[in-house]
Every structure is written in C-alpha cells, then in structure tokens.
Design an enzyme around this catalytic site. Structure first.
Site, mmCIF file in Angstrom:
data_model
loop_
_atom_site.group_PDB
_atom_site.id
_atom_site.type_symbol
_atom_site.label_atom_id
_atom_site.label_comp_id
_atom_site.label_asym_id
_atom_site.label_seq_id
_atom_site.Cartn_x
_atom_site.Cartn_y
_atom_site.Cartn_z
ATOM 1 N N GLY A 1 -10.061 -5.855 10.477
ATOM 2 C CA GLY A 1 -10.453 -4.501 10.194
ATOM 3 C C GLY A 1 -11.397 -4.204 8.928
ATOM 4 N N ILE B 1 -10.184 -8.239 -2.944
ATOM 5 C CA ILE B 1 -9.219 -7.166 -2.851
ATOM 6 C C ILE B 1 -9.689 -5.977 -2.917
ATOM 7 C CG2 ILE B 1 -6.998 -6.385 -3.321
ATOM 8 C CD1 ILE B 1 -6.815 -9.142 -1.949
ATOM 9 N N THR C 1 -2.684 -0.622 -2.087
ATOM 10 C CA THR C 1 -2.523 -0.543 -0.805
ATOM 11 C C THR C 1 -2.324 -2.203 -0.385
ATOM 12 O OG1 THR C 1 -4.644 -0.416 -0.132
ATOM 13 C CG2 THR C 1 -3.143 1.556 -0.176
ATOM 14 N N GLN D 1 0.677 -3.907 1.639
ATOM 15 C CA GLN D 1 0.549 -4.632 2.926
ATOM 16 C C GLN D 1 0.849 -6.329 2.678
ATOM 17 O OE1 GLN D 1 -3.639 -4.182 4.163
ATOM 18 N NE2 GLN D 1 -3.178 -4.832 6.318
ATOM 19 N N GLU E 1 -2.562 -10.247 7.965
ATOM 20 C CA GLU E 1 -1.668 -11.318 8.328
ATOM 21 C C GLU E 1 -1.158 -12.128 7.471
ATOM 22 O OE1 GLU E 1 -4.131 -10.194 11.199
ATOM 23 O OE2 GLU E 1 -3.007 -10.673 12.914
#
Lengths: 716, 325
Positions: A529, A606, A611, A615, A682
C-alpha cells in the site's frame, strides 16, 4: 495489553554499516506557504491518526453505516451439502413472510455477464461446490424478516461424494526450484534434519464483517464496500455485471480490518449487487455474519510441509529442502506458496523447493496475513531451531552463520538486508546472551520457562498502476488517491509522505482516499500500500513543484503515477526481522502463556512511528494467535468448519498478550522506491509463531510440530 | 430466527402463569445465550417472558446462616459482592473465570445456571443433534469432540455443561428456589442438571414453566478457603477444558473433609463424591490427592479428541488440593 513505550523511532548503530544512500525524494525548494514556526514534514515522525477522533466518537462511517434512502436487507441461504446439485427449491413460505421483497435462486436470479470466476458466479447454476455456498437469498424490509424468511426456504439436493481433507501425500506440482543436489548433500552431511510439520486451516476474522451496500442507478452500480481496494472491486465487478469500469462507483473511506480477506471481491458482494437488481432501485445491505465468514470470504489452506536441512559440524548449511502441500478449492485455484521464503533466507549450495496443490471440495482459499511466508517461515524457522540444537550452535548465531551474501536463488545482491542487525539488536534487548541453551530445565513455581527466536522476512514490491492528484487551495494541499485504510494508518501516513515530498508541514495536507472518485490506486495487500500509493504521491508532488514551483496559484493541480523502478531487476528486495518470545508452560496443566514478545525489524524507512509500531505489534499478536489458538476445524463428514464462531475459533484476546514490543533499525534503502519504504503490513506476523513454539520447546523440551500449541500437547 | 412475542412480567407468579399457558413460551433473563440461540435457529420460542426486572436482584444473608442470591443478580455484581468474596471465594472466582466483562454485566444468576451447551453441533442447525432435535443422532460422536464429556455421557449425547458458576454452586451444596405452576420448591444445584441418558433434550429437572427465583448458599466455614481453577485454551474468554472447584478441611495433616466439583467433564457440574470419600481421613499428601483424582476418573470414557482431559483433570485437581492443603 502492556506495550513498552518507545520514544525514539529508530536506533541501532549496527545498521550504519549498510548502504545509506538516503532517499531519492524530489529535491524542491522549501514551500513558502508553510508557517515559519512549523517545519516541513520528515518521514518517521510519530503522528496521531487523522481519522482517530472520528473513530473514537463513532462518526467514521464504515460500509454498513453509510446513510442510504430506504434500504432493503439481504440474508442468504447456504448449501448444506459439500458437493452436488440443487434439485429443488421451495420459496413459497419465504415469499409469504411479511416484508419480503424478493427471493433469489439460481432459477430466477439475473444472469451475470461473465462467469469465468466460479467464486463470483453466484446463483448462476444448480451446482454446489462447497458446503456453505449461496443457493438462495432473501431481500426484505428488515434484516430480521430477511433472516426469518431465509430459514424458510426449502432446498433439495442431489448429493455427490465430497472430499475436504488434506492428507500427507498427493497433489499436483505448483512450483519447483532445484539448485545442486539435495539428496547427495543430505547423504554426506555431518548433521541432517528431516521433519514434517503442519499448520491448520485458518480464517481471517476482521472485526468489521464483509459488508456491502449495493444500489443500481441510471449511471450504473454504486457500492459501499468494506474492501482493501475500491479499484480492485471496480475492476473485478464491472465485467461480471457487463459494465464499463466507470459505471461502478465504490466507496470505502474506513475499513475495520481485512488481513487479506477483503483484498478481492468475494461472493457476498456479487450476491448483494444481484439482489439490488430486484429491489426496485432500492439499495440493498448485507453484512456477512461471523459464521458465514467461515465459508464465504476466503481462508488459509492447511499445510503439510517437509523440511530437510544438512549442515557440517560447524553448523554451516549445505542443503535446504522445503516441500509444501496445500489445498485449493476445486472451483478456483489459489496457491498459498508456503515454501517460497526458503529460497532466500539462508545460504546453502544445494536447495530444492517444491509446492504441491490438492484440489478439494472446500470454499475458496485466498490471501490471509502474509500468504505463504506466514506458514512457510513458521516451519522453516522451527526447523532452524531444531537444527541449531542438533549442531550445538546458539540459534541466533546459527542464523548469522548461514547468512547469504547474495540472494541464493537469483544470485542478485539484496537492495538491503539487515537480518543480522535485527538478530543482534534483538538479542541485546532480550538479554539473549544470558540464556541457558538447555531445554526443559527452568521452573518458576508451577511454570516451566523458556525463550525462543525466529527470523522474519517479507518481499518488497511496488504494484504498478497507482496515480495521485495534488491540488492547492486556500493555502492547503489536498491529496487525492483511491487508497484504502484498513485501520493501519494509511490516512495519516499518506499525508506525511505528501508533506515530505512537497516540503510542507504535515498540518497543511488533507488526504482524500477510499473512493473511485479519486485517481486509481492498487490494493492494500502484499505490504504494497504505502510503497505503491506513496510512490504515486511523490511523483505527483514532483510534478506539482515542477509545474508551479513553491508559490503555486490558487487551484493549481498536478497528477503523478508510480514509475517503473530501474533497480527492480538489479536487486533482490525484502524486509527482514527477528522475533523473540518468552513462554511459560504450566507443569501440571500444559497451559501456555507468552509473557514477553520482541520484534526487531529492518523494513526500510518507517513513515509514522506511532502507527507503524501499532501495525507491527498487531502482526506479532496475530502470530501469537496463530501459535496458540487459531484452528478451523473442518469436519470431513459434513465438509464445513464446525467451530465457526469466536467461542470455537479462538483468536488471542487481551489477556493472552502481555509485554509486546516492536522496534526497527534505521535502514536506508535507495533502491526500493522513492520513499525508501519496504512495507510493514505483513512482516510482523512472519516468524512470530515460530519464536513462540521455539520458546515452548526451550521451556519444556517438547517439540510441537503441529500448530496450534494447545495445552494437551505439553501435558505429562 | 422466528418472529416472537415479548412480555415483561410484573411478579414471579404472573411470569409463571404466562409461560405455563403457552407451550412456545420461555423466560428471558440477560439473554446472553438465549438470544444467540434464537439468531441461530437453535431455539425458536414464540414468546419471551422477560424476568430480568423482577425484584430478585439482591444478595442477602439468610437468617439461619448462609446467603440468598436473587436470580436476577448480574454475574458481575455477584462476583464483586463482599459476602461472596469473603465467605465463598470459589464462587467469585468461578464467575470471574466465565465469559467476558460485558457478558457478565448482562448475564443473570438464574440464566447462568440454565445456559445450554456450546457443543458445535448443537449450535449448528445444519447438523443432526439429539439435544436439539431428539432422535436425529449425535454428530459429535465421530466428529470434533475436544470440548466434550468424559464422565456420565450417553450414546445419545456427549455434550458438556458450560457454566463455571454452576460448578462452584454444586461444590458448595447450594440450592435453587423454584417458583412453578404448583407453587415453590427447593432443588439442590447438584440435582438441578441431568445426565443426558436417553433424553439429552432435557438439561435440567425443571419444567417449562419453572422459574428460578433465588440460589441459597449454606453456611460453610471451609468455603472461606475455597478455590476455583479453570484450565482453558486462552488466558480469558474461553470455556473450560477442565475446571475444579474445591475446598479442603485439614487438621494435623489429615483431611477431615474435602469438597470437589469438576467442570468441563460432563453434562452437568460433576460433584466428585468418590474423590471426596477417598480423601476423608486420608493424609493431606500429593499421593492421596492423586489417588482421589484417579478414583474419580476411573470410569472416564474419553472420546477421540479429548483423552487429554483425563490426565489434565487429574493434574488440575492434585494441583488445586496441594495449594489448599
């Protein structure tokens, strides 16, 4: 959940030795529109979620909550056989229920223009390919009357024998890689390991169910959909209904989790859109129930995986073999690809990697939380722990000792690879050096205590095809892109990327996402994304500054799209990480608890420290959940998952998660994309379950090779 | 889910009359289990008689000793009540080991006792189940039986009772006060729930129009050191694989009296009479605890997926008694 506070988003001198080419962000002059006291944005800041206030006040509309005029409600009827045909359907009683507007079956449902994708060919024939498949649907004035009427639809079946179980053998080869001679290396090595491991069938269970509001108008189809990609929905749905893509409008400003299961449209969306063709123009709403989710929105295949490792007496690997067996739905082939990561993780001159697929009468398999890498790395990293033990080498050192210089499969250099830095930093933080390697010897009260480690990896991709538009108005920059925020923080991260690329403060950027009204965006999946959408935004920002400079006129607008990456063919691109866990197993009852987890990751730059940490610890929690709990129990007699709710399908709850900490090293990779990001969707889950399992072994001396790690497996 | 009528009762007698006159009627307490079953089509009452607002919402000492718990007292209030925490810690612990905070806020004392099994086949109307549909067969036999019974099951049914609270109440020799069409009566909790036998559709000895109005706890000195231990897959919010409610009276290293009940092993809270008998007068040693556990479990009949429950319940009981001794 207790989360160790971290103030500094980046650390680690170990990483300083790696390539630090910085980013290739467009070099533009500072924007003079910025208030003097607020500095231009730099990626890595810890930003609160822009959508946070709306979410905590309950005003952020999720798919089901969009106000629509006079909605009708859908409830489906599901097949109670796993294979065969519908021979009769009696809808009389259902139609007689007050408030019922329509009952759809394969005999009266509107025809779809394209039925090539069998998963989406809803109510187009009498064939039943799995238990739980849609065989009818009721549309009614209220959800209650729809559900009641659906219960009254009587369906007759011609049942055929079905097969849902995955055995240890069989299947057709789906992929194979051969380097050197695995068998010969195994025959001549000082230390060998040959083990088969299994992971069970698992189901994505986002908090927000798969939800659709569908409405047909003169212009086409409008969908409020809980999806990981509004354009993925448009591009798949348009041909199914014989529409031009522009005739399908999709809105998804907020999504309550997807984990892969909302990456592509599933049957519930098509059913709702079909039903909306019989509702007199009224919008039709359908939220899949938790039980229905276990048949209709994808799942992860069970796997049976054989690992073979050979090493010399100093613990240097000479061979890696990884053979994965998975199931796929008979009606739609999907390969999980469990053995893929074994290609790049460790050096070994001899390597064989295979994948086999077994068609079964099961619902469709699909993306779920790090497809392939999650189950594959679980078994590889469990085997590496066993092999380290067999070689008498510390498991951190064993991995470092087998670090490859180049990608073992392609022979290409890695764009950046900091697994060793992650292992070392994690070991330092976890106080690994004081670890006693002996298994099953530490006891605190009634609890056996151990620690474990595992490596993590996930490939870095940029999907081509995203575009972004930037518009300047009233001293602010509006950024438009049809991206999706699954709760991960995309709203905020994309604003940060735009602000840095425009060299303006974060506060003057307004993101607009989650709609096909905005430029094309690829799916929020495969950890792509931010890498993909961000690349488009950076390109748009570059174009904007090229056209308008630092003092743009009111209404100035520019677009940009993801560009081909000249480095893509030159480098092997992956993120890496190291997972550490402490486990306690009750000596009397076998209960297993995980008081401490630490993940250290090397995932490029990052974007948002706040966030990102959220995650990553979310991914690690899912790994914990996979290790201890998650198991879809497929009853081979009936052909469906019988523990199909949250009482039966356990997911880690708050009390299961104690101290969990995620950190990252300061990695700069100039090759992956303009931001230097690798994607973190992931990697948090990959290897986490193996770290837990390895720690459980260290605690008890019991090696569990079949997930999940339930208490009876440790009971004496 | 079928359409249903909803009535709110003003007192117990009116509630009983409403249900007594309608074969399709049932009482509604907190609804945390019944409403789920209605959505799933497992229970299809035509009328709900809401008894959650009846004046049975207090916990009070009984004149002759002991405590009376109103049937509408929420599980969370009961668990937190000082009388319960001080005099019957096993009950407080059992309640807090059950469900989640949100569910405990809604679930009532009477409703907790009358919740039904979570056997996956009972809860799934697409599979045969003798408890849901008498005579249709038992899908659990030959199926997924990890949560199922190892004691007191029948050919017709191997389901377990899911309540934690009921296990503590059985150990404490609590009694339920029941208002029925023919007046009121008392039933020991240990006799409230049935073994499945040939009628697994009947969970309890209650009639359709019997309403639980209170649970009485006897005065019991040894209960002040009672305990509840629940073994489950998750640290919270999971049904018991095995649970133990126990209290131990030990003097000079000898067990004078033991009170033990198991959860998760049977169709009802399993009062371990054999283990209790074995321990009477025995030395308070690990060997004696183990012998007691093995005496109780001698007739255990595990199924394909739950053989582990035998050693797990044995070890759990030994561990609990060791801590209590």
């Amino acid at each position: 959940m207790r989360v160790s506070p971290r103030n500094s988003p980046a650390f680690g001198t170990e990483a300083a030795a790696v390539e630090t080419g910085g980013t290739s962000l467009a070099a533009v002059a500072p924007a003079e529109t910025a208030p003097a006291e607020v500095a231009p944005e730099r990626l890595g800041a810890s930003r609160e979620r822009l959508d946070g206030p709306a979410k905590v006040t309950g005003t952020a509309p999720y798919a089901y909550e969009h106000p629509v005029e006079e909605p009708a409600y859908l409830h489906p009827v599901q097949a109670t056989i796993a294979r065969g045909r519908v021979t009769s359907i009696d809808t009389g009683a259902a139609e007689a229920v007050p408030g019922v507007l329509a009952v759809l079956t394969h005999t009266n449902a509107p025809r779809l223009a394209d039925t090539e994708d069998a998963e989406l060919a809803v109510l187009q024939s009498d064939a039943v390919a799995f238990r739980g498949q849609f065989v009818a649907a009721v549309v009614a004035e209220t959800p209650e009357s729809a559900r009641h009427a659906a219960d009254l639809v009587r369906v007759g079946y011609g049942e055929q024998p079905h097969e849902v179980e995955l055995g240890p053998e069989g299947g057709t080869p789906a992929a194979r890689t051969d380097h050197g001679d695995l068998e010969a290396a195994m025959a001549s090595a000082a230390v060998v390991l040959d083990r088969t491991y299994t992971t069970p069938m698992q189901h994505n269970n986002p908090m927000e169910p798969h939800t659709t509001i569908a409405q047909w108008t003169a212009d086409g189809l409008t969908l409020h959909e809980s999806t990981q990609g509004v354009y993925s929905v448009r591009s798949v749905v348009a041909p199914v209904f014989g529409l031009d893509p522009e005739q399908v409008q999709v809105f998804a400003p907020h999504v309550g989790g997807g984990f892969g299961s909302k990456g592509l449209p599933h049957a519930p969306l098509v059913l709702t859109a079909l039903a909306a063709q019989r509702s007199g123009g009224r919008p039709v709403k359908f939220a899949v129930t938790r039980q229905q989710m276990f048949a209709l929105t994808g799942h992860r295949t069970p796997t049976s995986q054989r690992i073979r490792l050979a090493a010399d007496d100093r613990g240097r690997l000479s061979a890696i073999g990884h053979d994965a067996l998975e199931h796929t739905a008979r009606i739609k082939e999907f390969s999980e690809g469990s053995s893929t990561a074994s290609g790049i993780m460790y050096a070994a001159p001899n390597r064989r990697i295979t994948q086999r697929l077994v068609p079964r009468d099961v619902p469709v398999t699909s993306w779920m939380r790090a497809p392939g890498h999650c189950p594959g790395m679980h078994v590889l990293e469990t085997a590496m722990d066993e092999m380290a033990q067999a070689c008498g080498v510390d498991p951190v050192e064993f991995r470092i000792r087998n670090e490859p210089e180049l990608d073992p499969l392609s022979g290409k250099p890695f764009s950046s690879r900091n697994l060793v830095a992650c292992l070392r930093e994690g070991a330092r933080r976890f106080d690994w050096q004081r670890r006693d390697p002996a298994a099953g010897v530490r006891r605190e009260g009634d609890w056996l205590v151990g620690t474990g480690v595992a490596a993590s990896t996930y490939p870095t991709h940029v999907f081509p095809g995203s575009s972004a538009r930037i518009r300047y108005e009233g001293g602010r920059y509006a950024v438009f892109i049809g991206a999706a925020d699954l709760g991960t923080g995309a709203w905020t991260a994309l604003a940060q990327i735009a602000a840095e690329a425009l060299e303006v403060p974060f506060e003057v950027v307004d993101p607009h996402i989650g709609s096909t009204e905005f430029p094309t965006a690829t799916v929020a999946g495969g950890s792509t994304g931010i890498t993909s959408w961000g690349s488009a935004i950076v390109q748009a920002a570059t174009s904007f500054r090229d056209q308008y400079g630092t003092q743009p006129p009111e209404g100035a607008e520019a677009e940009g799209a993801t560009q081909p990456n000249p480095d893509a063919e030159r480098f092997s691109m992956h993120a890496f990480g190291a997972q550490f866990a402490e486990v306690r197993v009750h000596a009397d009852t076998g209960e297993i608890r995980v008081p401490r987890m630490l993940g250290v990751f090397a995932a490029g730059r990052i974007v948002n420290a706040r966030t990102a940490r959220s995650q990553l610890i979310g991914g690690m929690t899912m790994g914990l959940s996979m290790a201890l709990h998650e198991h879809s129990v497929l009853d081979s007699r009936f052909g469906h998952v019988v523990n199909h709710d949250f009482a039966g399908y356990h997911i880690a709850a708050h009390a299961d998660v104690d101290s969990i900490e995620a950190a990252w090293i300061d990695e700069h990779d100039p090759h992956v994309n303009p931001m230097g990001t690798k994607g973190i969707g992931e990697i948090g889950i990959v290897g986490a379950a193996a770290a837990v399992g390895n720690a459980a072994y260290h605690a008890t001396g019991v090696r569990v090779r079949d997930l999940p790690l339930t208490p009876e497996k440790f009971l004496r | 889910m079928i359409p249903f009528d909803y009535r709110r009762a003003t007192d117990a007698e009116a509630a009983v009359d409403l249900v007594h006159g309608h074969p399709g009627a049932t009482f509604l307490g907190g609804g945390t289990n019944l409403v789920d079953r209605m959505k799933l089509g497992v229970s299809e009452p035509e009328m709900l008689v809401d008894v959650s607002r009846l004046p049975y919402d207090t916990v009070e000492p009984l004149p002759g000793g002991g405590v009376r718990i109103g049937s509408a007292v929420p599980n969370s209030d009961l668990a937190a009540h000082p009388l319960i925490r001080e005099q019957y810690p096993v009950l407080s612990q059992a309640l807090l080991a059950g469900a989640s905070g949100q569910l405990r806020n809604l679930a009532t004392t009477g409703g907790n006792l009358l919740q039904r099994t979570r056997c996956v086949y009972f809860q799934d109307v697409t599979t045969p189940c003798n408890k849901r549909e008498p005579g249709s067969g038992c899908s659990a036999r030959g199926g997924y039986t990890r949560q199922h019974a190892i004691l007191g099951a029948s050919q017709a049914c191997v389901a377990t009772h899911p309540s934690d609270m009921a296990v503590a109440l059985a150990m404490l020799d609590a009694t339920v006060q029941v208002q029925g069409p023919d007046g009121s009566r008392k039933i020991p909790v240990a006799e409230l729930h049935r073994l499945p036998g040939d009628e697994p559709e009947r969970d309890t000895v209650l009639g359709q129009a019997d309403l639980i109005t209170a649970v009485d706890l006897p005065e019991l000195a040894m209960a002040t050191r009672s305990t509840y231990r629940k073994v489950r897959d998750r640290a919270s919010y999971a049904f018991a694989l095995v649970s133990v409610a126990a209290a131990l009276d030990v003097a000079d290293g000898t067990v004078r009296q033991a009170r033990i009940a198991f959860g998760g092993l049977a169709h009802k809270p399993w009062r371990a009479a054999r283990a209790e008998e074995t321990l009477r007068g025995a030395p308070a040693t690990e060997e004696a605890f183990r012998a007691a556990a093995e005496a109780e479990l001698a007739e255990a009949t595990p199924l394909a997926d739950n053989a582990f429950k035998v050693p797990m319940s044995r070890n759990t009981l030994v561990s609990v008694l060791r801590d209590l001794a």
